[in-house]
Design a protein around this motif. Structure first.
Motif, PDB file in Angstrom:
ATOM      1  N   ARG A 181      40.546  -4.618  15.177  1.00 17.65           N
ATOM      2  CA  ARG A 181      39.586  -4.935  14.195  1.00 17.65           C
ATOM      3  C   ARG A 181      40.254  -5.271  12.744  1.00 17.65           C
ATOM      4  NH1 ARG A 181      37.647  -0.599  16.724  1.00 17.65           N
ATOM      5  NH2 ARG A 181      37.348   0.767  14.679  1.00 17.65           N
ATOM      6  N   ILE A 182      40.159  -6.495  12.264  1.00 18.74           N
ATOM      7  CA  ILE A 182      40.933  -6.862  11.116  1.00 18.74           C
ATOM      8  C   ILE A 182      39.693  -7.695  10.080  1.00 18.74           C
ATOM      9  CG2 ILE A 182      42.526  -8.577   9.994  1.00 18.74           C
ATOM     10  CD1 ILE A 182      43.917  -8.602  12.661  1.00 18.74           C
ATOM     11  N   ALA A 183      39.640  -6.994   8.950  1.00 23.26           N
ATOM     12  CA  ALA A 183      38.828  -7.538   7.887  1.00 23.26           C
ATOM     13  C   ALA A 183      39.565  -8.277   6.812  1.00 23.26           C
ATOM     14  CB  ALA A 183      38.099  -6.535   7.323  1.00 23.26           C
ATOM     15  N   ILE A 184      39.236  -9.511   6.521  1.00 21.58           N
ATOM     16  CA  ILE A 184      39.742 -10.149   5.203  1.00 21.58           C
ATOM     17  C   ILE A 184      39.081 -10.120   4.035  1.00 21.58           C
ATOM     18  CG2 ILE A 184      41.039 -12.473   4.610  1.00 21.58           C
ATOM     19  CD1 ILE A 184      42.135 -11.648   7.366  1.00 21.58           C
ATOM     20  N   VAL A 185      39.707  -9.472   3.098  1.00 23.20           N
ATOM     21  CA  VAL A 185      38.693  -9.181   1.889  1.00 23.20           C
ATOM     22  C   VAL A 185      39.566  -9.707   0.701  1.00 23.20           C
ATOM     23  CG1 VAL A 185      37.527  -7.164   2.916  1.00 23.20           C
ATOM     24  CG2 VAL A 185      39.546  -7.065   1.400  1.00 23.20           C
ATOM     25  N   GLY A 186      38.924  -9.910  -0.461  1.00 23.73           N
ATOM     26  CA  GLY A 186      39.579 -10.392  -1.833  1.00 23.73           C
ATOM     27  C   GLY A 186      38.360 -11.008  -2.429  1.00 23.73           C
ATOM     28  N   ARG A 187      38.833 -11.363  -3.862  1.00 21.09           N
ATOM     29  CA  ARG A 187      37.950 -11.866  -4.756  1.00 21.09           C
ATOM     30  C   ARG A 187      37.509 -13.223  -4.411  1.00 21.09           C
ATOM     31  NH1 ARG A 187      40.746 -13.660  -8.924  1.00 21.09           N
ATOM     32  NH2 ARG A 187      42.842 -12.888  -8.293  1.00 21.09           N
ATOM     33  N   SER A 217      29.087 -11.413   6.279  1.00 22.70           N
ATOM     34  CA  SER A 217      30.515 -10.843   6.887  1.00 22.70           C
ATOM     35  C   SER A 217      30.353 -11.701   8.367  1.00 22.70           C
ATOM     36  CB  SER A 217      30.695  -9.414   7.062  1.00 22.70           C
ATOM     37  OG  SER A 217      30.903  -9.155   5.598  1.00 22.70           O
ATOM     38  N   VAL A 218      31.227 -12.299   8.882  1.00 23.35           N
ATOM     39  CA  VAL A 218      31.307 -13.221  10.123  1.00 23.35           C
ATOM     40  C   VAL A 218      32.587 -12.684  11.012  1.00 23.35           C
ATOM     41  CG1 VAL A 218      31.378 -15.399  11.239  1.00 23.35           C
ATOM     42  CG2 VAL A 218      30.222 -15.222   9.022  1.00 23.35           C
ATOM     43  N   SER A 219      32.107 -12.156  12.057  1.00 27.39           N
ATOM     44  CA  SER A 219      33.070 -11.704  13.146  1.00 27.39           C
ATOM     45  C   SER A 219      33.421 -12.732  14.080  1.00 27.39           C
ATOM     46  CB  SER A 219      32.534 -10.511  13.885  1.00 27.39           C
ATOM     47  OG  SER A 219      33.560 -10.054  14.788  1.00 27.39           O
ATOM     48  N   ILE A 220      34.702 -12.775  14.374  1.00 25.80           N
ATOM     49  CA  ILE A 220      35.328 -13.842  15.252  1.00 25.80           C
ATOM     50  C   ILE A 220      36.264 -13.205  16.340  1.00 25.80           C
ATOM     51  CG2 ILE A 220      36.777 -15.964  15.528  1.00 25.80           C
ATOM     52  CD1 ILE A 220      35.802 -16.664  12.629  1.00 25.80           C
ATOM     53  N   ASP A 221      35.930 -13.467  17.642  1.00 24.63           N
ATOM     54  CA  ASP A 221      36.812 -12.761  18.563  1.00 24.63           C
ATOM     55  C   ASP A 221      37.984 -13.822  18.906  1.00 24.63           C
ATOM     56  OD1 ASP A 221      35.430 -10.344  19.020  1.00 24.63           O
ATOM     57  OD2 ASP A 221      34.094 -11.498  20.317  1.00 24.63           O
ATOM     58  N   LEU A 231      38.198 -10.866  14.262  1.00 26.51           N
ATOM     59  CA  LEU A 231      38.485 -10.993  13.009  1.00 26.51           C
ATOM     60  C   LEU A 231      37.095 -11.420  12.127  1.00 26.51           C
ATOM     61  CD1 LEU A 231      41.216 -12.004  11.394  1.00 26.51           C
ATOM     62  CD2 LEU A 231      40.806 -14.230  11.810  1.00 26.51           C
ATOM     63  N   VAL A 232      37.224 -10.352  10.965  1.00 26.99           N
ATOM     64  CA  VAL A 232      35.840 -10.587  10.170  1.00 26.99           C
ATOM     65  C   VAL A 232      36.325 -11.240   8.830  1.00 26.99           C
ATOM     66  CG1 VAL A 232      34.032  -9.218   9.127  1.00 26.99           C
ATOM     67  CG2 VAL A 232      35.110  -8.352  10.986  1.00 26.99           C
ATOM     68  N   ASP A 233      35.546 -12.455   8.490  1.00 32.91           N
ATOM     69  CA  ASP A 233      35.609 -12.934   7.185  1.00 32.91           C
ATOM     70  C   ASP A 233      34.528 -12.400   6.378  1.00 32.91           C
ATOM     71  OD1 ASP A 233      36.383 -14.569   5.213  1.00 32.91           O
ATOM     72  OD2 ASP A 233      35.197 -16.381   6.151  1.00 32.91           O
ATOM     73  N   ALA A 262      36.925  -1.793   9.912  1.00 29.00           N
ATOM     74  CA  ALA A 262      37.973  -2.330  10.085  1.00 29.00           C
ATOM     75  C   ALA A 262      39.064  -1.431  10.574  1.00 29.00           C
ATOM     76  CB  ALA A 262      38.481  -3.285   9.140  1.00 29.00           C
ATOM     77  N   GLU A 263      40.128  -1.664  11.351  1.00 26.56           N
ATOM     78  CA  GLU A 263      41.180  -1.012  11.346  1.00 26.56           C
ATOM     79  C   GLU A 263      42.305  -1.401  10.368  1.00 26.56           C
ATOM     80  OE1 GLU A 263      41.543   0.092  16.094  1.00 26.56           O
ATOM     81  OE2 GLU A 263      41.486  -1.865  15.563  1.00 26.56           O
ATOM     82  N   VAL A 264      42.447  -2.639  10.274  1.00 27.23           N
ATOM     83  CA  VAL A 264      43.429  -3.069   9.312  1.00 27.23           C
ATOM     84  C   VAL A 264      42.655  -4.127   8.329  1.00 27.23           C
ATOM     85  CG1 VAL A 264      45.464  -4.250   8.723  1.00 27.23           C
ATOM     86  CG2 VAL A 264      45.308  -3.060  10.827  1.00 27.23           C
ATOM     87  N   VAL A 265      43.061  -3.974   6.987  1.00 30.58           N
ATOM     88  CA  VAL A 265      42.195  -4.909   5.947  1.00 30.58           C
ATOM     89  C   VAL A 265      43.269  -5.733   5.338  1.00 30.58           C
ATOM     90  CG1 VAL A 265      40.822  -4.852   3.970  1.00 30.58           C
ATOM     91  CG2 VAL A 265      40.295  -3.184   5.764  1.00 30.58           C
ATOM     92  N   VAL A 266      42.985  -6.984   5.451  1.00 35.28           N
ATOM     93  CA  VAL A 266      43.978  -7.771   4.567  1.00 35.28           C
ATOM     94  C   VAL A 266      43.422  -8.029   3.191  1.00 35.28           C
ATOM     95  CG1 VAL A 266      44.862  -9.889   4.379  1.00 35.28           C
ATOM     96  CG2 VAL A 266      45.171  -8.840   6.929  1.00 35.28           C
ATOM     97  N   VAL A 267      44.020  -7.556   2.301  1.00 34.83           N
ATOM     98  CA  VAL A 267      43.758  -7.834   0.747  1.00 34.83           C
ATOM     99  C   VAL A 267      44.178  -9.175   0.291  1.00 34.83           C
ATOM    100  CG1 VAL A 267      43.359  -7.357  -1.505  1.00 34.83           C
ATOM    101  CG2 VAL A 267      42.972  -5.566   0.132  1.00 34.83           C
ATOM    102  N   LEU A 268      43.515 -10.080   0.662  1.00 37.94           N
ATOM    103  CA  LEU A 268      44.073 -11.499   0.015  1.00 37.94           C
ATOM    104  C   LEU A 268      43.822 -11.846  -1.389  1.00 37.94           C
ATOM    105  CD1 LEU A 268      45.151 -13.762   2.136  1.00 37.94           C
ATOM    106  CD2 LEU A 268      42.945 -14.964   1.691  1.00 37.94           C
TER     107      LEU A 268
END
Length: 447
Positions: A181-187, A217-221, A231-233, A262-268
């Motif tokens: 489970r990955i979330a993509i977050v940021g400004r 927040s949109v979840s995509i397998d 993947l969550v945008d 999420a398990e891993v969060v990508v801070v963009l």
């Protein structure tokens, strides 16, 4: 659909937790104990888990035939019917005699039990949560039903009790086969949706020059190198003072909820203007939630003198966010696809570190060496003794050190210990949790 019963003595926050999980204020909540009398059932949801959930009356000692005794019978019936029991205590009050008595009742039931230490926000709550080990119901999960904290850990604890959709999918949702489970977050306008589209290889998300296109927040397998990924945008997170519109408030709440699950969060980050105050606030939120963390430097195709820029950004990251020192930072471009594969490799590595466990023997060898090289400072002429260490859980790595007078340890020494754990056991970027406890017997000098 599994049935979950929420039980515990009065006024520990059962109805607040029930309302949190059903997403509605179905149960009355008040500071007075005993508001709930009948069993109240609703359909709950936690991440992708759906279940029936029952709110029960508080367990109380009562004379046969009394209203309280009949209420208790209703609760006991809910326990007997449940597939999973959530036994709730008040972490701020600590373990009471009633908690101990009713823990015995719950333990005798055939249903699996998950111990929740509610109201665990703040130092007092965390200390009470550790006392709950004495109930013998396994590791307590510190949560705050009122603030929605700790729900990611509750999700992990509940997931094994949920049936899989088919025999073919058996064991895929838990253990090694579970989707990452990955979330993509940021400004806003950091390029989150463009990156997601590049990762999945299709125009799955709306993109454009306008900031704030994504609201939900949109979840995509998806699948990466044979590994299932969810993947969550998320919506862009602006400074709280600038969030006025009600819809944006809901979007922000949804994004924060995605971080919790999420398990891993990508801070963009926007590589042309990284590490603005809001970037630091977002990263700090991820660390406080205990998620694995990777930084993505997006729009790298617009950067000149890349070597110097990366060196500058690396120094800024370690200086501004020491709580996740060593976190991976990947230069990439969602627009051109440069560095995207490196980002996923970094995500996988961060996930492995987040799940890492260290043996008790190795921990105590490390602690012995630390105490020889740099013992804790004396406070008011009295020594602080650290006796032994253990790791009760991972995800994120969580360590407990037992000793005497540990509440007087300076913050600088605690940071020294955390950095030592990070370096010795190769945990760069992990949001390490370290707490201290005094043994139950103050005269115990073993360990």
């Amino acid at each position: 659909m599994p049935l979950i019963a929420v039980v515990g003595r009065p006024n520990v926050g059962k109805s607040t937790l029930f309302n949190r999980l059903v997403g509605k204020r179905l149960a009355l909540v008040d500071d007075r104990p005993g508001v709930t009398r009948d069993r109240r059932e609703g359909e709950g949801r936690l991440g992708d888990l759906t279940f029936r959930i029952v709110d029960t009356a508080g367990l109380e000692s009562a004379a046969d035939g009394s209203l309280e005794a009949r209420m208790r019978q209703q609760t006991e019936a809910a326990i007997a019917e449940a597939d999973v029991v959530l036994f709730v205590i008040d972490a701020r009050a600590g373990v009471t005699a009633d908690d101990v008595r009713f823990a015995d009742l719950v333990r005798r039931a055939s249903s699996p039990v998950i111990l929740l230490a509610n109201k665990a926000e703040g130092h007092a709550g965390r200390d009470g949560a550790y006392d709950a080990y004495s109930l013998g119901l396994g590791d307590p999960l510190p949560v705050s039903a009122e603030h929605g904290e700790g729900l990611g850990d509750l999700y992990d604890a509940l997931q094994p009790f949920f049936p899989e959709p088919s025999d073919e999918d058996e064991d895929e949702e838990t253990g090694e086969g579970a989707p990452l489970r990955i979330a993509i977050v940021g400004r806003p306008n950091a390029g989150k949706s463009t990156l997601v589209n590049r990762l999945v290889g299709e125009e799955r998300m709306l993109t454009g020059p306008e900031a704030g296109i994504t609201r939900d927040s949109v979840s995509i397998d998806w699948e990466w190198r044979g590994r299932r990924v969810r993947l969550v945008d998320t919506a862009g997170l602006r400074r709280k003072a600038r969030v006025i519109d009600k819809l944006e408030k809901l979007s922000v709440a949804d994004a924060i909820r995605s971080i919790k699950f999420a398990e891993v969060v990508v801070v963009l980050l926007d590589a042309t203007i990284p590490f603005e105050k809001q970037d630091l606030s977002i990263a700090d939120l991820v660390a406080r939630e205990g998620r694995a963390l990777v930084f993505g430097l997006n729009k790298w195709d617009l950067v000149e003198d890349r070597g110097e820029a990366m060196k500058r950004h690396r120094e800024a990251l370690d200086r501004l966010l020491p709580q996740v020192k060593g976190a991976q930072m990947v230069a990439l471009s969602g627009q051109t696809g440069e560095g995207v594969d490196r980002l996923m490799t970094a995500v996988q590595t961060a996930h492995e570190v987040w799940n890492r466990r260290v043996s008790t023997a190795a921990l105590n060898r490390w602690l012995e060496g630390v105490l020889e090289r740099h013992p804790p400072p004396a406070v008011a002429g009295k020594r602080i003794k650290l006796r032994y260490a253990t790791q009760p859980k991972a995800r994120p790595p969580f360590f407990v050190i037992f000793g005497t007078r540990t509440e007087e340890l300076p913050d600088s020494y605690v940071r020294y210990l955390i950095n030592g754990l990070r370096e010795t056991f190769d945990m760069p970027g992990a949001p390490i949790r370290l707490t201290f406890r005094t043994p139950d017997n103050p005269y115990d000098t073993k360990g």
